[in-house]
Design an enzyme around this catalytic site. Structure first.
Site, PDB file in Angstrom:
ATOM      1  N   ASN A  49       0.821  -1.255   0.124  1.00  0.00           N
ATOM      2  CA  ASN A  49      -0.052  -0.074   0.081  1.00  0.00           C
ATOM      3  C   ASN A  49       0.984   1.329  -0.054  1.00  0.00           C
ATOM      4  O   ASN A  49       0.514   2.321  -0.853  1.00  0.00           O
ATOM      5  CB  ASN A  49      -0.841  -0.078   1.221  1.00  0.00           C
ATOM      6  CG  ASN A  49      -0.418  -0.400   2.515  1.00  0.00           C
ATOM      7  OD1 ASN A  49       0.806  -0.725   2.601  1.00  0.00           O
ATOM      8  ND2 ASN A  49      -1.013   0.622   3.450  1.00  0.00           N
ATOM      9  N   GLU A  97       3.551  -5.534  12.259  1.00  0.00           N
ATOM     10  CA  GLU A  97       2.788  -4.201  12.090  1.00  0.00           C
ATOM     11  C   GLU A  97       1.637  -4.565  11.236  1.00  0.00           C
ATOM     12  O   GLU A  97       1.728  -4.817  10.054  1.00  0.00           O
ATOM     13  CB  GLU A  97       3.456  -2.883  11.579  1.00  0.00           C
ATOM     14  CG  GLU A  97       4.416  -2.438  12.113  1.00  0.00           C
ATOM     15  CD  GLU A  97       4.069  -1.666  13.404  1.00  0.00           C
ATOM     16  OE1 GLU A  97       2.992  -1.479  13.638  1.00  0.00           O
ATOM     17  OE2 GLU A  97       4.667  -1.588  14.474  1.00  0.00           O
ATOM     18  N   CYS A 137      -3.074   1.703   6.239  1.00  0.00           N
ATOM     19  CA  CYS A 137      -3.594   0.782   7.532  1.00  0.00           C
ATOM     20  C   CYS A 137      -4.064   1.959   8.512  1.00  0.00           C
ATOM     21  O   CYS A 137      -4.944   1.377   9.429  1.00  0.00           O
ATOM     22  CB  CYS A 137      -2.245   0.320   8.205  1.00  0.00           C
ATOM     23  SG  CYS A 137      -0.660   1.476   8.375  1.00  0.00           S
ATOM     24  N   GLU A 196       7.560   0.196  15.974  1.00  0.00           N
ATOM     25  CA  GLU A 196       8.703   0.789  14.955  1.00  0.00           C
ATOM     26  C   GLU A 196       8.810   2.249  15.207  1.00  0.00           C
ATOM     27  O   GLU A 196       7.826   2.672  15.942  1.00  0.00           O
ATOM     28  CB  GLU A 196       8.413   0.501  13.843  1.00  0.00           C
ATOM     29  CG  GLU A 196       8.334  -1.069  13.415  1.00  0.00           C
ATOM     30  CD  GLU A 196       8.120  -1.589  11.975  1.00  0.00           C
ATOM     31  OE1 GLU A 196       7.955  -0.709  11.143  1.00  0.00           O
ATOM     32  OE2 GLU A 196       8.411  -2.688  11.870  1.00  0.00           O
TER      33      GLU A 196
HETATM   34  P1  NDP Z   1      -0.050  -9.388   3.283  1.00  0.00           P
HETATM   35  O1  NDP Z   1       0.105  -9.790   4.526  1.00  0.00           O
HETATM   36  O2  NDP Z   1      -0.763 -10.238   2.162  1.00  0.00           O
HETATM   37  O3  NDP Z   1       1.453  -9.289   2.598  1.00  0.00           O
HETATM   38  C1  NDP Z   1       2.585  -8.326   3.186  1.00  0.00           C
HETATM   39  C2  NDP Z   1       3.805  -8.988   2.814  1.00  0.00           C
HETATM   40  O4  NDP Z   1       3.919 -10.257   3.435  1.00  0.00           O
HETATM   41  C3  NDP Z   1       3.838  -9.122   1.187  1.00  0.00           C
HETATM   42  O5  NDP Z   1       5.207  -8.836   0.945  1.00  0.00           O
HETATM   43  C4  NDP Z   1       3.483 -10.580   1.112  1.00  0.00           C
HETATM   44  O6  NDP Z   1       4.230 -11.051   0.039  1.00  0.00           O
HETATM   45  C5  NDP Z   1       4.182 -11.080   2.048  1.00  0.00           C
HETATM   46  N1  NDP Z   1       3.766 -12.376   2.739  1.00  0.00           N
HETATM   47  C6  NDP Z   1       2.588 -13.051   2.253  1.00  0.00           C
HETATM   48  N2  NDP Z   1       2.337 -14.235   3.026  1.00  0.00           N
HETATM   49  C7  NDP Z   1       3.664 -14.498   3.553  1.00  0.00           C
HETATM   50  C8  NDP Z   1       4.221 -15.559   4.384  1.00  0.00           C
HETATM   51  N3  NDP Z   1       3.435 -16.651   4.602  1.00  0.00           N
HETATM   52  N4  NDP Z   1       5.511 -15.413   4.965  1.00  0.00           N
HETATM   53  C9  NDP Z   1       6.028 -14.280   4.606  1.00  0.00           C
HETATM   54  N5  NDP Z   1       5.852 -13.259   4.047  1.00  0.00           N
HETATM   55  C10 NDP Z   1       4.547 -13.457   3.480  1.00  0.00           C
HETATM   56  O7  NDP Z   1      -0.543  -7.848   3.109  1.00  0.00           O
HETATM   57  P2  NDP Z   1      -0.947  -6.999   2.014  1.00  0.00           P
HETATM   58  O8  NDP Z   1       0.459  -6.799   1.041  1.00  0.00           O
HETATM   59  O9  NDP Z   1      -1.974  -7.355   1.405  1.00  0.00           O
HETATM   60  O10 NDP Z   1      -0.920  -5.431   2.751  1.00  0.00           O
HETATM   61  C11 NDP Z   1      -1.955  -4.948   3.609  1.00  0.00           C
HETATM   62  C12 NDP Z   1      -2.072  -5.318   4.677  1.00  0.00           C
HETATM   63  O11 NDP Z   1      -0.975  -4.650   5.576  1.00  0.00           O
HETATM   64  C13 NDP Z   1      -3.550  -4.608   5.359  1.00  0.00           C
HETATM   65  O12 NDP Z   1      -3.850  -5.531   6.369  1.00  0.00           O
HETATM   66  C14 NDP Z   1      -2.801  -3.419   6.029  1.00  0.00           C
HETATM   67  O13 NDP Z   1      -3.592  -3.041   7.166  1.00  0.00           O
HETATM   68  C15 NDP Z   1      -1.406  -3.748   6.540  1.00  0.00           C
HETATM   69  N6  NDP Z   1      -0.581  -2.726   6.762  1.00  0.00           N
HETATM   70  C16 NDP Z   1      -0.327  -2.456   8.026  1.00  0.00           C
HETATM   71  C17 NDP Z   1       0.547  -1.378   8.505  1.00  0.00           C
HETATM   72  C18 NDP Z   1       0.842  -0.986   9.902  1.00  0.00           C
HETATM   73  O14 NDP Z   1       1.607  -0.446   9.966  1.00  0.00           O
HETATM   74  N7  NDP Z   1       0.122  -1.705  11.002  1.00  0.00           N
HETATM   75  C19 NDP Z   1       1.025  -0.261   7.508  1.00  0.00           C
HETATM   76  C20 NDP Z   1       0.555  -0.653   5.988  1.00  0.00           C
HETATM   77  C21 NDP Z   1      -0.434  -1.930   5.786  1.00  0.00           C
HETATM   78  P3  NDP Z   1       3.426 -11.020  -1.465  1.00  0.00           P
HETATM   79  O15 NDP Z   1       2.276 -10.251  -1.278  1.00  0.00           O
HETATM   80  O16 NDP Z   1       4.406 -10.586  -2.478  1.00  0.00           O
HETATM   81  O17 NDP Z   1       2.894 -12.478  -1.749  1.00  0.00           O
END
Ligand code: NDP
Length: 479
Positions: free
Chosen positions: A149, A247, A281, A460
């Site tokens: 995002n 996070e 988020c 963080e």
């Molecule tokens: P995901 O959890 O789907 O993915 C996040 C990252 O983790 C991606 O790089 C993804 O790879 C990777 N990933 C997926 N599965 C695994 C696994 N089993 N082991 C290790 N890494 C893995 O989140 P999104 O990318 O869809 O992002 C949106 C989410 O992030 C929302 O829930 C949002 O709220 C949260 N978010 C939280 C923030 C915070 O500060 N609390 C800030 C911004 C977002 P890939 O997608 O390449 O397969």
């Protein structure tokens, strides 16, 4: 454009030679390819990072600072091309990338490059018994995994403190938005970052992310993403006793009291609901309005929401660009259908927008306002992460607080009121990691950042991140 991994200071193809299509969400067309890396690529990256660790951690803070400041300057120099790349990858208005995401990535490096010059560890004087001090040393290879995002902003939010503290890094950007991470590797080369200090492996979560989390030579993992993914990572990392920062998702409440500044809360709430297509988020997705204010607010809010301009991310006047992918668009539309099944009324929006010309296949959604739902329904409990908000009235401060705290998430909350003591009461009682009073998304980089409950563990930001990326060692000297 065909991207490559950045391992040991060089661009390399993935070992198995597999690639994935990279989609442009503003058109729905393929515009490039990214490595579909696997565990062997992660292994190479981890070994490069291990090799680079002694020399990098052995540099003085001043020497590391100089190099990281050059990375920050490199981002500044490439600001426009990074903003264009981020907009194309993610669908966000290029104006937003240019004014928020990329400057923030630059600032992340500048902040941590200078923070290490001013950090200090504790010494405790025990009188005639001696003294006790704490050494804070880098740990080794840090695994950094980030979402789509705010691609470069969140990627650098992890990498910069990890490197500044003296660790080396293997990082995995989201497969959906890899372009700015790829461009960052070029900037790092030009800045003179030694080979192996930062390694970027592109690919999917199940292949690259899991291999990184499971790797025995990666003792710390910093992850930002969804709550379900965070739970999986925590389960995988726990038996390996890794240091973890998670996070995760949010379902943030925005509380509007009748004594708030109406114009300020209206215009900021439009932004906090729909900025980046609601895919931040920290966006507020549940708007709670004091009943006496409710009729006036909902009328004005719907009017302002309808006036938001949905369009091509490249047009300067666009306020709402494309959501990140077709599957994400379908997910958001699914939640809008669910909201109606649950008895919700669509006050505005609710549909896909089909633009003309090249953008006709893009993933655009109308910003959507839903009323009439109870707090316990799925629409109000689950993270939608799109341009969709619910609005509901409340009668008392106690009720507002109880509604706000009634989800499993606890990332952020926003309170609008001119009542000073109420503002402090609410700030203390809201079960979240960050509270904004009469503002949104304003934050000093020195403060700790993170959520509570299912929104994550660890903090963080600021000096907290330097604490996370170092291990304290207690030394006691007898006199
Ligand atoms: P995901 O959890 O789907 O993915 C996040 C990252 O983790 C991606 O790089 C993804 O790879 C990777 N990933 C997926 N599965 C695994 C696994 N089993 N082991 C290790 N890494 C893995 O989140 P999104 O990318 O869809 O992002 C949106 C989410 O992030 C929302 O829930 C949002 O709220 C949260 N978010 C939280 C923030 C915070 O500060 N609390 C800030 C911004 C977002 P890939 O997608 O390449 O397969």
């Amino acid at each position: 454009m065909k991207l490559q991994n950045y391992i040991n200071g060089e661009y390399v193809d993935p070992i198995e030679g597999r690639f994935l299509d990279n989609m442009d969400p503003s058109t729905g067309r393929v515009y490039g390819q990214i490595p579909d890396s696997g565990p062997e690529d992660v292994e190479q990256a981890v070994q490069a990072a291990r090799k680079a660790f002694p020399a990098w951690s052995g540099l003085s803070a001043t020497e590391r600072s100089r190099i990281l400041l050059r990375v920050s300057q490199g981002i500044e120099d490439q600001l426009e091309s990074l903003a264009q790349a981020e907009s194309k990858d993610n669908g966000k208005p290029v104006k937003l990338a240019r004014t928020v995401d990329i400057p923030r990535a630059r600032d992340n490096f500048a902040f941590y490059a200078t923070a290490i010059l001013h950090d200090a560890s504790e010494t405790h004087d025990m009188g005639s018994a001696g003294f006790n001090y704490t050494l804070r040393r880098p740990i080794g290879v840090a695994g950094c995994i980030s979402p789509w995002n705010l691609p470069l902003y969140l990627f650098t939010w992890k990498i910069a403190p990890a490197l500044a503290a003296g660790n080396t890094v293997v990082a995995k950007p989201s497969e959906v938005t890899p372009a700015t991470a790829f461009l960052l590797s070029r900037i790092c080369m030009e800045a003179g970052l030694p080979p192996g200090v930062l390694n970027i492996v592109h690919g999917t979560g199940p292949r690259v992310g899991e291999a990184l989390v499971a790797h025995p030579d990666v003792p710390l993992i910093s992850f930002t993403g969804g709550t379900a993914t965070g739970a999986r990572i925590a389960a995988q990392a726990a038996p390996l006793f890794k240091k973890l920062s998670l996070e995760l998702g949010g379902k943030n409440p925005t509380l509007l009291f009748a004594d708030g500044d109406f114009e300020a809360m209206l215009s900021t709430t439009v932004r906090s609901s729909f900025a980046n297509q609601g895919q931040i988020c920290l966006c507020g997705s549940r708007i709670l309005v004091e009943r006496s204010l409710y009729p006036r607010f909902i009328e004005a809010f719907v009017q302002r929401t309808k006036a938001l301009r949905v369009g091509s991310p490249l047009e300067e006047a666009t306020q709402i660009g494309a959501v990140v992918s077709e599957s994400h668009m379908e997910k958001v539309l699914g939640y809008i259908a669910l909201a109606q099944e649950e008895g919700g009324v669509i006050a505005c929006g609710g549909k896909r927008v089909v633009l003309s010309g090249e953008q006709s296949g893009g993933y655009y959604l109308e910003p959507t306002v839903i009323t009439g739902l109870p707090m316990q329904c799925r629409t109000n409990q689950e993270e939608i992460f799109g341009p969709v908000v619910t609005v509901m009235p409340f009668d008392t401060e106690e009720e507002a607080l109880s509604l706000a705290n009634s989800t499993r998430y606890g990332l952020s909350a926003t309170v609008w009121t001119s009542h000073l003591t109420r503002a402090h009461r609410m700030a203390a009682a809201l079960e979240v990691g960050i509270v904004w009073v009469n503002c949104w998304l304003v934050r000093d980089l020195r403060t700790p950042f993170g959520g509570v409950k299912s929104s994550g563990i660890g903090r963080e930001g600021g000096f907290e991140a330097l604490r996370f990326f170092t291990e304290p060692k207690n030394v006691c000297i007898s006199l």
